[in-house]
Write an enzyme that holds these catalytic residues in place. Structure first.
Site, PDB file in Angstrom:
ATOM      1  N   TYR A 162     -33.747 -31.470 -31.049  1.00 19.55           N
ATOM      2  CA  TYR A 162     -35.018 -31.894 -30.419  1.00 19.55           C
ATOM      3  C   TYR A 162     -36.044 -30.771 -30.527  1.00 19.55           C
ATOM      4  O   TYR A 162     -37.157 -30.967 -31.031  1.00 19.55           O
ATOM      5  CB  TYR A 162     -34.747 -32.265 -28.959  1.00 19.55           C
ATOM      6  CG  TYR A 162     -35.967 -32.509 -28.094  1.00 19.55           C
ATOM      7  CD1 TYR A 162     -36.711 -33.680 -28.205  1.00 19.55           C
ATOM      8  CD2 TYR A 162     -36.365 -31.590 -27.129  1.00 19.55           C
ATOM      9  CE1 TYR A 162     -37.810 -33.916 -27.398  1.00 19.55           C
ATOM     10  CE2 TYR A 162     -37.460 -31.812 -26.308  1.00 19.55           C
ATOM     11  CZ  TYR A 162     -38.183 -32.977 -26.447  1.00 19.55           C
ATOM     12  OH  TYR A 162     -39.274 -33.202 -25.634  1.00 19.55           O
ATOM     13  N   CYS A 164     -36.037 -28.247 -32.423  1.00 19.17           N
ATOM     14  CA  CYS A 164     -36.290 -27.919 -33.813  1.00 19.17           C
ATOM     15  C   CYS A 164     -37.252 -28.924 -34.462  1.00 19.17           C
ATOM     16  O   CYS A 164     -38.148 -28.540 -35.212  1.00 19.17           O
ATOM     17  CB  CYS A 164     -34.955 -27.960 -34.532  1.00 19.17           C
ATOM     18  SG  CYS A 164     -34.734 -26.650 -35.657  1.00 19.17           S
ATOM     19  N   GLY A 230     -25.308 -25.409 -12.137  1.00 19.53           N
ATOM     20  CA  GLY A 230     -26.692 -25.558 -11.652  1.00 19.53           C
ATOM     21  C   GLY A 230     -27.455 -24.251 -11.518  1.00 19.53           C
ATOM     22  O   GLY A 230     -28.411 -24.157 -10.742  1.00 19.53           O
ATOM     23  N   ARG A 317     -37.130 -20.961 -17.933  1.00 21.35           N
ATOM     24  CA  ARG A 317     -38.400 -20.954 -18.683  1.00 21.35           C
ATOM     25  C   ARG A 317     -39.583 -21.027 -17.721  1.00 21.35           C
ATOM     26  O   ARG A 317     -39.691 -21.951 -16.907  1.00 21.35           O
ATOM     27  CB  ARG A 317     -38.435 -22.075 -19.711  1.00 21.35           C
ATOM     28  CG  ARG A 317     -38.128 -23.447 -19.175  1.00 21.35           C
ATOM     29  CD  ARG A 317     -37.856 -24.426 -20.310  1.00 21.35           C
ATOM     30  NE  ARG A 317     -37.764 -25.787 -19.836  1.00 21.35           N
ATOM     31  CZ  ARG A 317     -36.994 -26.706 -20.405  1.00 21.35           C
ATOM     32  NH1 ARG A 317     -36.242 -26.406 -21.436  1.00 21.35           N
ATOM     33  NH2 ARG A 317     -36.984 -27.943 -19.952  1.00 21.35           N
TER      34      ARG A 317
HETATM   35  P1  NAD Z   1     -41.414 -41.091 -22.079  1.00 14.35           P
HETATM   36  O1  NAD Z   1     -40.092 -41.368 -22.696  1.00 14.35           O
HETATM   37  O2  NAD Z   1     -41.673 -41.612 -20.725  1.00 14.35           O
HETATM   38  O3  NAD Z   1     -42.579 -41.617 -23.045  1.00 14.35           O
HETATM   39  C1  NAD Z   1     -42.417 -41.820 -24.420  1.00 14.35           C
HETATM   40  C2  NAD Z   1     -42.968 -43.200 -24.753  1.00 14.35           C
HETATM   41  O4  NAD Z   1     -42.804 -43.400 -26.162  1.00 14.35           O
HETATM   42  C3  NAD Z   1     -42.210 -44.325 -24.049  1.00 14.35           C
HETATM   43  O5  NAD Z   1     -43.094 -45.191 -23.361  1.00 14.35           O
HETATM   44  C4  NAD Z   1     -41.500 -45.050 -25.168  1.00 14.35           C
HETATM   45  O6  NAD Z   1     -41.387 -46.453 -24.950  1.00 14.35           O
HETATM   46  C5  NAD Z   1     -42.392 -44.748 -26.341  1.00 14.35           C
HETATM   47  N1  NAD Z   1     -41.641 -44.868 -27.597  1.00 14.35           N
HETATM   48  C6  NAD Z   1     -40.426 -44.326 -27.877  1.00 14.35           C
HETATM   49  N2  NAD Z   1     -40.042 -44.704 -29.098  1.00 14.35           N
HETATM   50  C7  NAD Z   1     -41.032 -45.487 -29.601  1.00 14.35           C
HETATM   51  C8  NAD Z   1     -41.215 -46.171 -30.827  1.00 14.35           C
HETATM   52  N3  NAD Z   1     -40.290 -46.131 -31.788  1.00 14.35           N
HETATM   53  N4  NAD Z   1     -42.339 -46.891 -31.001  1.00 14.35           N
HETATM   54  C9  NAD Z   1     -43.279 -46.962 -30.036  1.00 14.35           C
HETATM   55  N5  NAD Z   1     -43.165 -46.330 -28.835  1.00 14.35           N
HETATM   56  C10 NAD Z   1     -42.051 -45.606 -28.637  1.00 14.35           C
HETATM   57  O7  NAD Z   1     -41.625 -39.508 -22.145  1.00 14.35           O
HETATM   58  P2  NAD Z   1     -42.730 -38.606 -21.432  1.00 14.35           P
HETATM   59  O8  NAD Z   1     -42.056 -37.794 -20.402  1.00 14.35           O
HETATM   60  O9  NAD Z   1     -43.917 -39.408 -21.080  1.00 14.35           O
HETATM   61  O10 NAD Z   1     -43.063 -37.611 -22.628  1.00 14.35           O
HETATM   62  C11 NAD Z   1     -44.159 -37.833 -23.485  1.00 14.35           C
HETATM   63  C12 NAD Z   1     -44.201 -36.715 -24.526  1.00 14.35           C
HETATM   64  O11 NAD Z   1     -44.245 -35.437 -23.892  1.00 14.35           O
HETATM   65  C13 NAD Z   1     -42.973 -36.668 -25.454  1.00 14.35           C
HETATM   66  O12 NAD Z   1     -43.406 -36.298 -26.741  1.00 14.35           O
HETATM   67  C14 NAD Z   1     -42.104 -35.589 -24.854  1.00 14.35           C
HETATM   68  O13 NAD Z   1     -41.284 -34.977 -25.833  1.00 14.35           O
HETATM   69  C15 NAD Z   1     -43.154 -34.629 -24.321  1.00 14.35           C
HETATM   70  N6  NAD Z   1     -42.641 -33.852 -23.196  1.00 14.35           N
HETATM   71  C16 NAD Z   1     -42.581 -34.354 -21.938  1.00 14.35           C
HETATM   72  C17 NAD Z   1     -42.134 -33.566 -20.898  1.00 14.35           C
HETATM   73  C18 NAD Z   1     -42.102 -34.020 -19.467  1.00 14.35           C
HETATM   74  O14 NAD Z   1     -42.051 -33.160 -18.589  1.00 14.35           O
HETATM   75  N7  NAD Z   1     -42.164 -35.299 -19.173  1.00 14.35           N
HETATM   76  C19 NAD Z   1     -41.726 -32.270 -21.152  1.00 14.35           C
HETATM   77  C20 NAD Z   1     -41.763 -31.792 -22.450  1.00 14.35           C
HETATM   78  C21 NAD Z   1     -42.228 -32.594 -23.462  1.00 14.35           C
HETATM   79  C1  UGA Z   2     -36.021 -31.960 -20.555  1.00 14.12           C
HETATM   80  C2  UGA Z   2     -36.207 -32.518 -21.942  1.00 14.12           C
HETATM   81  O1  UGA Z   2     -35.362 -31.889 -22.811  1.00 14.12           O
HETATM   82  C3  UGA Z   2     -37.488 -32.337 -22.575  1.00 14.12           C
HETATM   83  O2  UGA Z   2     -37.986 -33.582 -23.008  1.00 14.12           O
HETATM   84  C4  UGA Z   2     -38.565 -31.747 -21.868  1.00 14.12           C
HETATM   85  O3  UGA Z   2     -39.090 -30.839 -22.791  1.00 14.12           O
HETATM   86  C5  UGA Z   2     -38.159 -31.070 -20.589  1.00 14.12           C
HETATM   87  O4  UGA Z   2     -37.164 -31.792 -19.893  1.00 14.12           O
HETATM   88  C6  UGA Z   2     -39.288 -31.040 -19.646  1.00 14.12           C
HETATM   89  O5  UGA Z   2     -39.393 -31.960 -18.818  1.00 14.12           O
HETATM   90  O6  UGA Z   2     -40.090 -30.120 -19.721  1.00 14.12           O
HETATM   91  P1  UGA Z   2     -34.402 -30.312 -19.350  1.00 14.12           P
HETATM   92  O7  UGA Z   2     -35.237 -29.579 -18.373  1.00 14.12           O
HETATM   93  O8  UGA Z   2     -33.184 -29.601 -19.824  1.00 14.12           O
HETATM   94  O9  UGA Z   2     -35.290 -30.755 -20.590  1.00 14.12           O
HETATM   95  O10 UGA Z   2     -33.934 -31.750 -18.817  1.00 14.12           O
HETATM   96  P2  UGA Z   2     -33.283 -32.337 -17.506  1.00 14.12           P
HETATM   97  O11 UGA Z   2     -32.474 -33.490 -17.940  1.00 14.12           O
HETATM   98  O12 UGA Z   2     -34.300 -32.624 -16.485  1.00 14.12           O
HETATM   99  O13 UGA Z   2     -32.279 -31.202 -17.029  1.00 14.12           O
HETATM  100  C7  UGA Z   2     -32.652 -30.079 -16.270  1.00 14.12           C
HETATM  101  C8  UGA Z   2     -31.405 -29.310 -15.927  1.00 14.12           C
HETATM  102  O14 UGA Z   2     -30.618 -30.057 -14.994  1.00 14.12           O
HETATM  103  C9  UGA Z   2     -30.472 -29.015 -17.107  1.00 14.12           C
HETATM  104  O15 UGA Z   2     -29.962 -27.733 -16.935  1.00 14.12           O
HETATM  105  C10 UGA Z   2     -29.353 -30.044 -16.964  1.00 14.12           C
HETATM  106  O16 UGA Z   2     -28.140 -29.598 -17.494  1.00 14.12           O
HETATM  107  C11 UGA Z   2     -29.275 -30.168 -15.459  1.00 14.12           C
HETATM  108  N1  UGA Z   2     -28.765 -31.449 -14.928  1.00 14.12           N
HETATM  109  C12 UGA Z   2     -29.209 -32.637 -15.391  1.00 14.12           C
HETATM  110  C13 UGA Z   2     -27.849 -31.421 -13.875  1.00 14.12           C
HETATM  111  O17 UGA Z   2     -27.418 -30.338 -13.430  1.00 14.12           O
HETATM  112  N2  UGA Z   2     -27.432 -32.591 -13.319  1.00 14.12           N
HETATM  113  C14 UGA Z   2     -27.863 -33.793 -13.764  1.00 14.12           C
HETATM  114  O18 UGA Z   2     -27.454 -34.829 -13.184  1.00 14.12           O
HETATM  115  C15 UGA Z   2     -28.784 -33.825 -14.838  1.00 14.12           C
END
Ligand code: NAD
Ligand code: UGA
Length: 374
Positions: A162, A164, A230, A317
């Site tokens: 991811y 990468c 955790g 981070r």
């Molecule tokens: P999310 O999964 O809620 O949103 C992604 C959306 O893309 C979904 O609505 C999904 O239906 C749509 N989608 C997936 N595959 C599709 C396809 N083949 N065709 C059309 N639509 C498709 O995720 P999010 O949390 O809203 O994240 C949005 C972006 O931000 C992503 O690129 C994610 O990697 C990045 N991001 C989010 C977070 C976070 O904190 N939420 C952290 C790091 C990065």
């Molecule tokens: C996730 C996603 O990888 C990315 O899409 C995104 O970049 C990032 O969140 C983000 O929101 O910024 P991560 O923080 O590892 O990354 O995702 P979580 O599933 O929320 O996990 C957070 C931590 O909780 C990890 O260490 C995971 O191992 C842990 N975890 C998760 C638990 O201890 N218990 C659980 O039930 C689920």
């Protein structure tokens, strides 16, 4: 502006689309699903196109050509998916997203590309084998957009596919920006939470992020599981703070965001996952729980047990947000407790709405009553 928003009905996309409509923009929203935007799907300035972008039969080029700005949020973004479907993660997050970028290059449209804080990978502390004098120093875990190194794990730890894929896309955008008249902004979100974050409705679904796992455990009285103890830390960012910053990137005052990368996160909200579980359990007990129902126990599980083989974690981070502060005048405002209360209230209420046909009994009704009173 006329804005093409891809992934508009996801967690971030739904909040961003609402904000952009409120600000008077015209939005063409593309997504497979629409359930998170139903309340404004009929807005006169919104066109929703239900589309899987992996299919060959959609009019990407025309949609890009017809827009003033393109925003790409589409990705598989949950760790469970990197482990289960690494090849699909690469395909969607790089190959398919590259087609969007290529169309923006071709038609000279500005692109806002969502990347991730995961590109930074792990901290130096994890590679130094105890060799650092002061491993707790936050400077080892504070990541800056244009100067930090990226430390990713081995290939067999396929969590990193991811990071990468996103990193490679960033590098291609940068290269295109050097060679062509192409303008872009990259956003690296740091753990946003808030209303409309993913739900844990079905174990076979997208395998959501930790907040949703913990909410599901709280609502159902099952165990809150700490992966590998955790000890990992995250900085949580409330979606309203995030949208404020993202919207400033959309506005791009005086071209401040041209060819820039921005961290968006709340450095002051750092917490270990264990502390997060404890805080969520305390808040739930205080505001939402039925006192007659026991609270879940917090237990430790191995990563292999929880996710399967191939998982490796980011240990810590912290976002360096000086760039967004300086160029956009942005400052996150929400503290952890308040954002958890708001997010939990929404989740509890909505979860009930979605699940009410499946779950019977007074327990769930009580949860909703408590949520509404909180
Ligand atoms: P999310 O999964 O809620 O949103 C992604 C959306 O893309 C979904 O609505 C999904 O239906 C749509 N989608 C997936 N595959 C599709 C396809 N083949 N065709 C059309 N639509 C498709 O995720 P999010 O949390 O809203 O994240 C949005 C972006 O931000 C992503 O690129 C994610 O990697 C990045 N991001 C989010 C977070 C976070 O904190 N939420 C952290 C790091 C990065
Ligand atoms: C996730 C996603 O990888 C990315 O899409 C995104 O970049 C990032 O969140 C983000 O929101 O910024 P991560 O923080 O590892 O990354 O995702 P979580 O599933 O929320 O996990 C957070 C931590 O909780 C990890 O260490 C995971 O191992 C842990 N975890 C998760 C638990 O201890 N218990 C659980 O039930 C689920």
């Amino acid at each position: 502006m006329k804005i093409l928003c891809l992934g508009a009905a996801g967690f971030i996309g739904s909040h961003l689309t609402k904000r952009m409509l409120d600000e008077g923009h015209t939005i063409v929203a593309v997504d497979i699903y629409d359930d998170k935007i139903t309340e404004f799907k009929d807005h006169e300035r919104l066109t929703f196109i239900q589309q899987d972008i992996r299919r060959p039969d959609w009019d990407l080029e025309r949609l890009v050509q017809d827009s003033d700005l393109v925003i790409d949020l589409i990705a598989y973004a949950n760790p469970g998916l990197y482990i289960k479907l690494p090849m699909e993660v690469f395909r969607l997050n790089f190959t398919e997203n590259l087609k969007i970028a290529d169309a923006c290059v071709k038609y000279k449209r500005r692109l806002i590309q969502f990347s991730t804080c995961e590109v930074y990978g792990r901290t130096l502390v994890t590679c130094a084998n105890g060799g650092l004098k002061d491993p707790e120093n936050p400077s080892y875990a504070t990541f800056s957009e244009d100067t930090s190194e990226f430390i990713l794990g081995p290939v067999e730890k396929h969590r990193w596919i991811y990071a990468c894929a996103k990193q490679l896309l960033e590098r291609v955008l940068h290269a295109q920006g050097l060679e062509k008249e192409f303008n872009y902004t990259i956003i690296r979100p740091f753990n946003f939470i808030g209303p409309k974050i993913d739900y844990l409705l079905d174990e076979t679904d997208g395998i959501p992020r930790v907040f949703s796992f913990f909410m599901d455990a709280l609502i159902n009285g099952t165990q809150m599981k700490l992966v590998d103890g955790g000890q990992q830390r995250r900085c949580y960012t409330y979606i309203d703070d995030a949208i404020e910053c993202i919207y400033r990137v959309v506005e791009n005052p005086n071209g401040a965001c041209d060819k820039q990368i921005f961290n968006i996160g709340s450095p002051d909200n750092e917490v270990s996952i264990r502390q997060l579980a404890e805080k969520m359990r305390d808040i739930y007990a205080e505001k939402f729980a039925d006192p007659s129902v026991p609270l879940p126990e917090i237990v430790e599980v191995s990563a292999d047990e929880f996710y399967g083989k191939g998982y490796e974690d980011s240990d810590r981070r912290i976002p360096d947000i000086r760039k967004a502060q300086k160029l956009l005048g942005w400052q996150p405002k929400w503290g952890l407790r308040d954002m958890l209360i708001d997010s939990m209230k929404y989740y509890v209420t909505e979860y009930m709405e979605v699940k009410k046909k499946r779950i019977d009994g007074e327990f769930m009704h009580d949860i909703v009553r408590h949520a509404n009173a909180a």
